[in-house]
Enzyme design. Sequence first.
Site, PDB file in Angstrom:
ATOM      1  N   PHE A 155      -8.632  71.211  66.950  1.00 11.88           N
ATOM      2  CA  PHE A 155      -7.999  70.713  65.609  1.00 11.88           C
ATOM      3  C   PHE A 155      -6.841  72.036  65.547  1.00 11.88           C
ATOM      4  CE2 PHE A 155     -11.396  71.431  62.926  1.00 11.88           C
ATOM      5  CZ  PHE A 155     -10.895  71.358  62.028  1.00 11.88           C
ATOM      6  N   LYS A 179      -7.168  67.935  77.560  1.00  9.09           N
ATOM      7  CA  LYS A 179      -7.081  66.407  76.785  1.00  9.09           C
ATOM      8  C   LYS A 179      -7.315  67.678  74.632  1.00  9.09           C
ATOM      9  CE  LYS A 179     -10.831  65.591  73.355  1.00  9.09           C
ATOM     10  NZ  LYS A 179     -10.499  65.203  72.359  1.00  9.09           N
ATOM     11  N   GLU A 182      -8.211  65.024  68.706  1.00  8.72           N
ATOM     12  CA  GLU A 182      -8.004  63.649  68.642  1.00  8.72           C
ATOM     13  C   GLU A 182      -7.037  64.066  67.568  1.00  8.72           C
ATOM     14  OE1 GLU A 182     -12.261  63.173  68.121  1.00  8.72           O
ATOM     15  OE2 GLU A 182     -10.728  64.113  69.512  1.00  8.72           O
ATOM     16  N   ARG A 183      -7.223  65.116  66.553  1.00  8.05           N
ATOM     17  CA  ARG A 183      -7.088  65.558  64.682  1.00  8.05           C
ATOM     18  C   ARG A 183      -5.519  65.162  64.974  1.00  8.05           C
ATOM     19  NH1 ARG A 183     -12.573  67.467  62.329  1.00  8.05           N
ATOM     20  NH2 ARG A 183     -13.623  65.149  61.971  1.00  8.05           N
ATOM     21  N   SER A 232     -17.159  73.615  68.581  1.00  4.83           N
ATOM     22  CA  SER A 232     -17.792  73.477  67.604  1.00  4.83           C
ATOM     23  C   SER A 232     -19.410  74.106  68.701  1.00  4.83           C
ATOM     24  CB  SER A 232     -18.327  72.226  67.448  1.00  4.83           C
ATOM     25  OG  SER A 232     -19.173  71.429  67.601  1.00  4.83           O
ATOM     26  N   CYS A 287     -12.203  80.848  63.964  1.00  5.46           N
ATOM     27  CA  CYS A 287     -13.662  80.326  64.311  1.00  5.46           C
ATOM     28  C   CYS A 287     -13.485  82.100  64.488  1.00  5.46           C
ATOM     29  CB  CYS A 287     -14.044  81.085  66.073  1.00  5.46           C
ATOM     30  SG  CYS A 287     -12.413  81.311  67.100  1.00  5.46           S
ATOM     31  N   GLU A 387     -21.983  77.428  60.743  1.00  3.99           N
ATOM     32  CA  GLU A 387     -20.329  77.383  60.624  1.00  3.99           C
ATOM     33  C   GLU A 387     -19.961  76.324  59.915  1.00  3.99           C
ATOM     34  OE1 GLU A 387     -16.715  78.407  63.958  1.00  3.99           O
ATOM     35  OE2 GLU A 387     -18.161  76.467  64.208  1.00  3.99           O
TER      36      GLU A 387
END
Length: 502
Positions: A155, A179, A182-183, A232, A287, A387
């Site tokens: 996201f 893909k 979804e956020r 993640s 990141c 993180e």
Amino acid sequence: MNTAIVGNPLKNYIGGQWIDSLTTRFEDVPNPATGELLSRVPLSTREDVDKAVAAAKEAFVSWSATPVVDRARIMFRFHSLLVKHEDELARMITMENGKNLPEAQAELLRGLEMVEFACGMPTLMMGETLPNIANSIDSQVIRFPLGVVGGITPFNFPVMVPMWMYPIAITAGNTFVLKPSERTPLSSIRIAELLKEAGLPDGVFNVVNGAHDVVNGLLEHPDVKAISFVGSQPVAEYVYKTAAANGKRVQALAGAKNHHLVMPDTDLKRAAKTITSSAFGCAGERCMAASAVVAVEEIADELITHLIEEANALAMGNGLEVGIDLGPVIRDSHLSKVHDYIEKGVASGAALVRDGREDAKRLPDGYFLGPTIFDKADAEMVIVRDEIFAPVLSVMRVKDFEEGLETISRSRFGNGATIYTNNGKWGREFVQQVEAGMVGVNVGVPAPMGFFAFSGWKQSFYGDLHANGKDGVLFFTKKKTVTSRWFEDGDTSIGSQKVFVK
């Protein structure tokens, strides 16, 4: 902004058509700065994935045979459309992600760099040739696309991170199934429209919205040849193991805990300004953010003072407003998770010298957290080990350069690391010895430009070939080595072929 996207349930983009998902499950897409509902995203099914892969597989036949110069020309047209719609795309990024407009514009610029890189594919796909490896025998290495490939993206950079993948992949001759998170699904829908407008044939680029079922559908589908993932660490590890077990190439870019070592000889005020920008830019949801500072003890108090001053000067609010420095985190559920980390930091003995929860009290409608700073943390605390992915900065104190390096080496992550110094010896030793794949010297965010690899180490990366640069081209192509000998009429000799004797 495209009214067909905002305010309506989203569709999938398959074979050049907008198709309703077969699912009955949807998830809200709110503006994280206001809580306002932007759209609803379908949590698509494996059957939806099968449709997209089938369309991509069919399109691959003609697309892979299209001359690479023609594929590159479509990328050039796509680049022009991105520039033309820059303001629209930046606003869309801000609305669905929360970052401020300058950060959204910077994200788009970094994405454009990848499209520009992909426009050089006629050169990037060149092979190697060596004539006369034996008597009248020539060898060459040529590159081919893999087939259908998939991208699973996060996201935090809804435009840039997918552009680490599909421009290289499709310009190299592959077809692509994306893909998106979804956020933040809105940007990818708009990108699909612009690729079609640029002249990309139907089926070459497809978007399937969703969550776990879509991920697993791509990881396990026999016709998907490679998976590129950013997200993640636990999910990256899962993606790597699952996709590899299903015979796919995988590059999985994972989490990070980027350490910044501050030496006594540096300009502390300037270092604090750079660290503040790195730690709290994009709400810390990147990141390459500075999330752990390693300060030599003799200057730690002064550095902390400067960090607090810089943090106090940041304006927090809706990223669409002028002058905003810090936007919200992505969701209320993530905000609650970050609050738990803050409580764990306090309970473990770290000194909470700036509590960003206080700043958020004046902005009750969004998912806000102000700059949060811990002092006197250590490498074993959960706030340093994990993180957090938020505007939370932990400061550790060390006696000297050597202890600083040792402290950094204890992290299980190895994405980025930076040193602040004017001492060439310290700078060089840091570059040579620090256990991180992307290193900065007096640079707050040492993320490389698109023609270099995004080269995380340790648990920040799973795979062999990194994203971006030449690694990206190698990842999305396969080699074929050709050995040939041509006879003249009447020539019946076999010539010298000792080179082939094992």
